[in-house]
Scaffold this active site. Structure first.
Site, PDB file in Angstrom:
ATOM      1  N   THR A  51       0.834  -1.211   0.000  1.00 50.41           N
ATOM      2  CA  THR A  51       0.000   0.000   0.000  1.00 50.41           C
ATOM      3  C   THR A  51       0.870   1.263   0.000  1.00 50.41           C
ATOM      4  O   THR A  51       0.707   2.140  -0.861  1.00 50.41           O
ATOM      5  CB  THR A  51      -0.912   0.000   1.251  1.00 50.41           C
ATOM      6  OG1 THR A  51      -1.655  -1.208   1.257  1.00 50.41           O
ATOM      7  CG2 THR A  51      -1.861   1.181   1.253  1.00 50.41           C
ATOM      8  N   VAL A  52       1.797   1.372   0.942  1.00 51.78           N
ATOM      9  CA  VAL A  52       2.585   2.609   1.045  1.00 51.78           C
ATOM     10  C   VAL A  52       3.629   2.680  -0.077  1.00 51.78           C
ATOM     11  O   VAL A  52       3.826   3.741  -0.687  1.00 51.78           O
ATOM     12  CB  VAL A  52       3.252   2.744   2.441  1.00 51.78           C
ATOM     13  CG1 VAL A  52       3.998   4.068   2.546  1.00 51.78           C
ATOM     14  CG2 VAL A  52       2.206   2.646   3.547  1.00 51.78           C
ATOM     15  N   GLU A  86       9.144  10.529   9.316  1.00 56.25           N
ATOM     16  CA  GLU A  86       7.961  11.385   9.469  1.00 56.25           C
ATOM     17  C   GLU A  86       6.658  10.598   9.363  1.00 56.25           C
ATOM     18  O   GLU A  86       5.690  10.852  10.089  1.00 56.25           O
ATOM     19  CB  GLU A  86       7.986  12.486   8.384  1.00 56.25           C
ATOM     20  CG  GLU A  86       6.836  13.450   8.422  1.00 56.25           C
ATOM     21  CD  GLU A  86       6.800  14.269   9.710  1.00 56.25           C
ATOM     22  OE1 GLU A  86       7.642  15.137   9.885  1.00 56.25           O
ATOM     23  OE2 GLU A  86       5.902  14.020  10.561  1.00 56.25           O
ATOM     24  N   ILE A 130       0.528  13.846   8.640  1.00 56.76           N
ATOM     25  CA  ILE A 130       0.668  15.058   9.473  1.00 56.76           C
ATOM     26  C   ILE A 130       2.149  15.312   9.756  1.00 56.76           C
ATOM     27  O   ILE A 130       2.847  14.425  10.245  1.00 56.76           O
ATOM     28  CB  ILE A 130      -0.050  14.892  10.836  1.00 56.76           C
ATOM     29  CG1 ILE A 130      -1.515  14.511  10.638  1.00 56.76           C
ATOM     30  CG2 ILE A 130       0.062  16.152  11.670  1.00 56.76           C
ATOM     31  CD1 ILE A 130      -2.230  14.172  11.937  1.00 56.76           C
ATOM     32  N   GLU A 175      -3.372  -2.198   9.840  1.00 55.05           N
ATOM     33  CA  GLU A 175      -2.140  -2.976   9.718  1.00 55.05           C
ATOM     34  C   GLU A 175      -2.468  -4.342   9.120  1.00 55.05           C
ATOM     35  O   GLU A 175      -3.624  -4.775   9.158  1.00 55.05           O
ATOM     36  CB  GLU A 175      -1.513  -3.192  11.100  1.00 55.05           C
ATOM     37  CG  GLU A 175      -1.122  -1.920  11.807  1.00 55.05           C
ATOM     38  CD  GLU A 175      -0.155  -1.087  10.996  1.00 55.05           C
ATOM     39  OE1 GLU A 175       0.947  -1.549  10.704  1.00 55.05           O
ATOM     40  OE2 GLU A 175      -0.509   0.051  10.636  1.00 55.05           O
ATOM     41  N   LYS A 189       3.526   4.808  18.522  1.00 52.00           N
ATOM     42  CA  LYS A 189       3.603   6.189  18.015  1.00 52.00           C
ATOM     43  C   LYS A 189       3.805   7.192  19.153  1.00 52.00           C
ATOM     44  O   LYS A 189       4.597   8.121  19.025  1.00 52.00           O
ATOM     45  CB  LYS A 189       2.336   6.505  17.216  1.00 52.00           C
ATOM     46  CG  LYS A 189       2.267   5.732  15.887  1.00 52.00           C
ATOM     47  CD  LYS A 189       0.901   5.832  15.255  1.00 52.00           C
ATOM     48  CE  LYS A 189       0.828   5.114  13.917  1.00 52.00           C
ATOM     49  NZ  LYS A 189      -0.540   4.991  13.413  1.00 52.00           N
TER      50      LYS A 189
HETATM   51  N1  HSE Z   1      -2.799   1.178  10.859  1.00 51.31           N
HETATM   52  C1  HSE Z   1      -2.363   2.512  11.067  1.00 51.31           C
HETATM   53  C2  HSE Z   1      -3.558   3.364  11.465  1.00 51.31           C
HETATM   54  C3  HSE Z   1      -1.725   3.025   9.814  1.00 51.31           C
HETATM   55  O1  HSE Z   1      -4.698   2.904  11.299  1.00 51.31           O
HETATM   56  O2  HSE Z   1      -3.379   4.474  11.947  1.00 51.31           O
HETATM   57  C4  HSE Z   1      -0.996   4.321   9.965  1.00 51.31           C
HETATM   58  O3  HSE Z   1       0.091   4.201  10.837  1.00 51.31           O
END
Ligand code: HSE
Length: 404
Positions: free
Chosen positions: A11-12, A124, A131, A185, A200
């Protein structure tokens, strides 16, 4: 020309390729040079996709190519991501990653290698998707002593709670929607059980307070126990329920951190952060309040942040961008010493029985839930709450913290 390699075409990774192709003119202008994707690494083949022309299956090709200056790691997970990133840095290649699991576990080690080599390890996209919060902590808020970070840091959980509150949807169907939209995820347990938000807040806290916060030290509660009845009580109170990740500096050497669902009132700046959006509220001793808001998950917002790191690395090819992160451990205080207010649902007790134990409380009744009521207890430490709740004789259905 600056050659880059993208590790992972999920995806990313496919988002990173799309962002670089779509905005190549402005990206090159801002980087001061042409950014070229020389390789994409993936175990799979993608017949018919133009990526096939630059696709490789063997990481050694990238590692041994001196033309590759920047490696983008968007595979996720710890291994082989950790080995690949470490080897890239040791080979003198800067790394940009969206991988919060990697940064939360090995950030100190990888940043140290980047410092020694005068290159960069930037992340980032690891917190808050698109963000720009890491860069803000690293360069815009350096005049402040930050004493609070409170974030809605998991897009999947926020999306799910929002849908549950607005549409009364059930947990499993909203989780499937979040997965289909590419927010969750690979294993969504980390989203719904809070581990993703915990990683995070550990990363943001390590940058803000200048000491390493190990996410495994953070008390973490997810959203799996939140029910439509809890949402109905929140509505009755004019409040909502959000999964918050928070850390606070109580005095010069006392910190606490936790991840848990919280009841939020309408005066909270986080109250209206809905859908997949994330927000990070920060309090600094001279700044006062600031809030950063935006798309917290998904292909293109995350890729946007990754590519911004690539641009920064292209501009600092042989100069390390300083951070306030240190490998000294940040010790957390016992949550039992932390003050809070508590929303509690009880059954089989009278209001006066509850008040005899808890002291004066605010009572909430829902007509369609006979046999139970809820109360919000006045402020007390979590330890005091636990002791008093223990005297409620097993009548507690659920407890949710209240955000002040
Ligand atoms: N699975 C994470 C979320 C993806 O839903 O925020 C972004 O880090």
């Amino acid at each position: 020309m600056i050659n880059i390699a993208v590790l992972g075409y999920g995806t990313v990774g496919s988002g990173v390729v799309e962002v670089i192709n779509t905005n190549h003119r402005s990206i090159n202008k801002r980087a001061g040079d042409e950014i070229r994707i020389k390789y994409v690494l993936d175990l799979r083949d993608f017949p018919g996709d133009p990526v096939q022309e630059v696709l490789v299956h063997d990481y050694e090709v990238i590692l041994n190519d001196p033309e590759v200056a920047i490696v983008v790691e968007v595979m996720g997970g710890i291994e082989p991501a950790h080995t690949f990133v470490k080897r890239a840095l040791l080979a003198g290649k800067s790394v940009a990653t969206s991988n919060k699991a990697l940064v939360a576990k090995y950030g100190s080690e990888l940043m140290e290698i980047a410092r020694e080599k005068d290159i960069n390890f930037l992340f980032e996209a690891s917190c808050g998707g698109g963000i720009p919060i890491i860069r803000a902590l690293n360069s815009s808020l350096t005049a402040d002593e930050i004493d609070e970070i409170t974030g809605i840091l998991n897009g999947t959980a926020n999306y799910m709670l929002y849908k549950m509150s607005m549409e009364g949807s059930d947990f499993d169907s909203v989780l499937k929607e979040a997965q289909a939209k590419g927010y969750a995820e690979a294993d969504p347990t980390a989203d719904v059980e809070g581990a993703d938000a915990s990683r995070k807040i550990a990363i943001l806290s390590s940058l803000a307070y200048g000491k390493f916060l190990d996410y495994e030290e953070i008390y973490t509660e997810g959203i799996t126990k939140i029910t439509p009845e809890d949402m109905a009580y929140a509505k009755e109170l004019g409040m909502t329920i959000k999964l918050l990740a928070t850390s606070r500096k109580v005095d010069s050497d006392s910190f606490y951190a936790l991840v848990a669902p919280f009841l939020l009132g309408q005066n909270s700046p986080l109250f209206s952060v809905n859908d997949v959006f994330n927000a990070v509220f920060i309090h600094g001793n001279v700044l006062g309040d600031a809030m950063f808001y935006g798309s917290g998950a998904g292909k293109l917002p995350t890729a946007s942040a990754v590519v911004a790191d690539v641009v920064d690395e292209a501009k600092h090819l042989h100069r390390n961008i300083m951070t306030n992160w240190s490998s000294r451990a940040l010790k957390l205080m016992d949550l039992d010493q932390v003050n809070g207010r508590f929303f509690v649902r009880v059954k089989g007790m009278t209001v006066s029985e509850v008040q005899n134990i808890m002291g004066p409380v605010q009572i909430v009744n829902l007509k369609n839930l006979p046999g139970e009521f809820a109360f919000i207890a006045a402020g007390m430490t979590q330890g005091e709450y636990r002791e008093k709740a223990g005297k409620l004789n097993g009548s507690v259905i659920t407890m949710i913290r209240v955000k002040d």
